[in-house]
Design an enzyme around this catalytic site. Structure first.
Site, PDB file in Angstrom:
ATOM      1  N   ASN A 128       0.818  -1.216   0.000  1.00 28.18           N
ATOM      2  CA  ASN A 128       0.000   0.000   0.000  1.00 28.18           C
ATOM      3  C   ASN A 128       0.854   1.270   0.000  1.00 28.18           C
ATOM      4  O   ASN A 128       0.356   2.339  -0.299  1.00 28.18           O
ATOM      5  CB  ASN A 128      -0.938   0.012   1.210  1.00 28.18           C
ATOM      6  CG  ASN A 128      -2.077  -0.973   1.028  1.00 28.18           C
ATOM      7  OD1 ASN A 128      -2.800  -0.909   0.052  1.00 28.18           O
ATOM      8  ND2 ASN A 128      -2.216  -1.899   1.960  1.00 28.18           N
ATOM      9  N   LYS A 155       3.565 -11.826   7.673  1.00 26.79           N
ATOM     10  CA  LYS A 155       2.313 -11.211   7.241  1.00 26.79           C
ATOM     11  C   LYS A 155       1.841 -12.033   6.066  1.00 26.79           C
ATOM     12  O   LYS A 155       2.470 -12.018   5.013  1.00 26.79           O
ATOM     13  CB  LYS A 155       2.530  -9.746   6.817  1.00 26.79           C
ATOM     14  CG  LYS A 155       1.347  -9.178   6.044  1.00 26.79           C
ATOM     15  CD  LYS A 155       1.489  -7.728   5.619  1.00 26.79           C
ATOM     16  CE  LYS A 155       0.288  -7.376   4.744  1.00 26.79           C
ATOM     17  NZ  LYS A 155       0.072  -5.960   4.521  1.00 26.79           N
ATOM     18  N   SER A 198      -0.662 -12.603   3.233  1.00 31.35           N
ATOM     19  CA  SER A 198      -1.713 -11.954   2.450  1.00 31.35           C
ATOM     20  C   SER A 198      -2.347 -12.902   1.451  1.00 31.35           C
ATOM     21  O   SER A 198      -3.020 -12.465   0.520  1.00 31.35           O
ATOM     22  CB  SER A 198      -1.141 -10.730   1.725  1.00 31.35           C
ATOM     23  OG  SER A 198      -0.755  -9.737   2.653  1.00 31.35           O
ATOM     24  N   GLY A 233      -2.935 -10.560   6.505  1.00 27.38           N
ATOM     25  CA  GLY A 233      -2.447  -9.509   5.631  1.00 27.38           C
ATOM     26  C   GLY A 233      -3.557  -8.661   5.038  1.00 27.38           C
ATOM     27  O   GLY A 233      -3.289  -7.733   4.278  1.00 27.38           O
TER      28      GLY A 233
END
Lengths: 295, 295, 295, 295
Positions: free
Chosen positions: B46, B164, B166, B189
């Site tokens: 992001n 994490k 995702s 995630g």
């Protein structure tokens, strides 16, 4: 009546000639019938439905219905590539005693199987089926995933009772539960995400491990219902390796081998499925020992 | 110290010239700093890390660390395609104040990136990084999934603090938790499987929605910890549409647009990411209104 | 006898009730029989074989064999998910007159369908089939690609005559030609790579466009054989748009629509295949006009 | 000026410290410069461009341009994830002497990288680049395929000179040739479909095998131009195994190993690429012996 609880998607037993072995099937049914299972699914992926003829399917379903406790539902796989053939099979299975039909989506003409085509397919079947329809989303085998929005739209049909989602996608499952009608039954299609599905509001599960350790599976729901999350999690964790071995890793040959080890009849598969090799067999015995079986 | 709680993977704000906009970043950080967030992730997906130069990355991280409450961790994205370049960046980020580095796996040379190659890559980075490493598995973007067994093996390295994940694959997440050391931090995630991850024993989440509605996200954990499963589920359900809109459906342009609507600075993305079109923009405003925002 | 030349994979015509329309099929066969086609393939993907019952398959093949010039081969699709059922069908089709059987690989139990399993499947069928077997590799529909090395290994079986490769992968096709026995027939499975396949040493093609414009297709081979590469290339280029329209873009509904426009009977498909929409229909008419048809 | 002929996508040589080894690079360039190669591509996938810093890229390109025959083009890889960074790099490479830039599409934000976004990305780069742009379609590595229609649309831009298509999809390549302007250069991106591409009207090839056996590759074009199709096919067939070994099977470690065997400097890769193992090494030596090398 909302379909709920733990269902075993039972394998179809064959003898060494690859013929359906009704005698051993009968013995298995007695044992499953007296277990904590809510019901069974016949002619699902684990039932090798794609390798059975129309006549074998109807006969196998009828035998199961006749030899399983009447108060427990028997769901029958009716999905074929064609709409017309699926309807013909659904009617024959209903007549032979199926309480509901499980309809896997067609998958051969992938580029033509748009959501519009799939929706029309399911609506036609639900319109014509004498018994409730359960959608069966099995992207790993069909190569097509039925999206949450498609399934939720179909949940509006009064003769579509639920979905068995074998995608393993908990986001999709959560979205279906959120967007479908209250009494629409969302089932986990495999034991590896059974607890997450139940915790998010699922109605049950149709899972291969339930054919091997039905009591253990029932324990997960029990722990969840009594608020003992830690216990539920522990029981779920214990299912992971066995579940992987009899589904994604080794498939039906793994499932049948495991059943053979714990007193059911598993037996051989129809080709092209080959017998389990010795390495995987040893791995499955080892997993079963961890779960307390003497094998 | 186990990394845990809710982290916002913050976007990197740009002005209309596509330059990093530190002024607006500062304002955002003040607000995030006083929220219920446990920490932030800078230079993640992001954060458009793939569109930032080495120098921009270090400067942005330093600014964030300097403008965020000292007691709350700032994790910095350090993943590059090359092992050597990743190490160089990890060291620079650590020196600039990063509390840990988040290392996404390389993905360009897919056929060479076997588990052996990936394991060697992560071990080399963990050996050389001055701060703890968090694995970042993001198959949707890299085209490679890091398996549960690979991640669990890597959890044995003392400088690898967590993952994490995702993938959205709750089976994989459950298996990692089951097979990794006790204090290994497994993070969801994305917000769409936040509650299922926490219920299965996850340590927290790094999720875009936490940048928009941190309090709502904290409520999920609170409800879970007080045993109010129904409340936790309801809060999770409310996050689904917003989460989809700012991740899988519209990506960072969606996230930045949503931030703009609720009082943060979102601003434009660097190309090739295009501005959000009007249809999706209207959909996001509508979702935000459902969540109680006046937009 | 090496199978070679241009084969049309003919669609199965249905009436409005979705019943096989033998009357129109007969008319089509007369026209195809007097064209420059080397032969036809019945019950292939374009024949909607997955939506036909066992009995319909046998009856359709028999009708085709009885109504097509005796000196031109009729190849019949015999592939089913199960080895046993494929063998049963192959025998029935051979008895009904099939000159060879085209056997698509099973695709449902993807994770069990290793190269070992597929090789055993094909060997069992080749051992038991009274007529030569042609392998049918159709990864777009089955989700499984049969590798060049697997096909080349199978080319060693005396009753496996060739392969129809619909992967569109010219590298794979070239490798199969290189590594298989001299008289093994390698067929392009679609018209879009017909010329490249022939130039690399292929024996022919089974392609939907050949059902519409058999003469045009024969022209490609003629130009190639007389050394007029420029002409061959030009004719191939002219096939591209029509080929895409009746295969990857619109599938069998597109093929049947195109046939209807040029004087054959196309008619409706069995569901779940839906009728062609107006936009694609206009596109197909426009392509046909470019090829000289007045539609 | 239409770019055409055979280009070698040269690997970037490193010493044991993983630093760029200009001394060995210079020796390689002398040899490639006196071969039948039309030109070279620096900083392509085989050049490990994703593991080089901005500064290393510019310096390497400059060195190659300075040490390669002036009349032969040097094309430089300039693709980055961001439009802005790609432009910055393209300008620096042009200033350092690149005759054209090869721009691979971004691939990280897959769901946002629609055809609209990709078209805008390439147009912005073509608008700003001082030298012609060549599109680089490499779906195996980026996870995104640039469709024939997108590439043909982009061929309308005066500063976009051609495409290197590494999809291996001969249907796509044929369609691009058919639908693009006359002097748009369509290059095969790998040696395994070199002849089919040339036969369908391609302008040349950028292929790893050309770095090892440039004369053999030139022979294919020569045979094709003199109308000796059988000879062209035979030479193409001889390239297949070597090509597979240094691309899809073993990648750059395979290519560098092969170069080391035949008198060039290959050397190690930057991690995460690992050294070739002994099995593949033996396979490559064996393939080279078949081609007449004494190794």
């Amino acid at each position: 009546m909302k379909i709920s609880g733990i269902f075993a998607p039972i394998p179809t037993p064959f003898n060494e000639m690859e013929e359906v072995d009704f005698s051993h099937l009968g013995e298995n049914l007695v044992r499953w019938g007296s277990s904590s299972l809510s019901g069974i699914v016949v002619l699902g992926s684990n039932g090798e439905f794609v390798s059975l003829s129309f006549e074998e399917k109807v006969k196998t379903l009828q035998f199961c219905r006749d030899n399983f406790p009447a108060e427990k539902p028997v769901i029958a796989g009716a999905g074929c590539e064609g709409t017309r053939e699926t309807l013909r099979l659904a009617r024959a299975l209903a007549e032979a005693g199926a309480d509901a039909v499980l309809v896997v989506n067609p998958g051969y003409y992938k580029s033509n199987l748009t959501e519009t085509a799939l929706e029309a397919h399911y609506r036609a079947i639900a319109d014509g089926s004498p018994v409730p329809v359960m959608i069966y989303n099995m992207p790993r085998n069909t190569g097509i995933n039925m999206s949450a929005s498609l399934v939720s739209r179909l949940s509006g049909h009064p003769n579509i009772a639920g979905v068995k989602d074998s995608s393993g996608n908990i986001v999709q499952i959560t979205t279906i539960i959120k967007d479908s009608r209250e009494d629409f039954s969302v089932f986990a299609g495999s034991g590896s995400y059974f607890l997450p599905t139940m915790m998010m509001g699922g109605a049950g599960a149709t899972m291969a491990v339930a054919a091997i350790v039905p009591g253990h599976c029932a324990g997960v729901i029990e722990a969840l219902e009594t608020g003992d999350l830690a216990k539920a999690r522990e029981l779920q964790m214990q299912l992971m390796d066995l579940n992987a071995a009899v589904t994604t890793k080794y498939g039906i040959p793994g499932l049948k081998y495991a059943l053979d080890q714990v007193g059911f009849y598993g037996g051989p598969c129809r080709r092209p499925l080959l017998p389990l090799e010795e390495g995987p067999a040893g791995e499955i015995r080892s997993i079963l020992r961890t779960l307390g079986f003497e094998v």
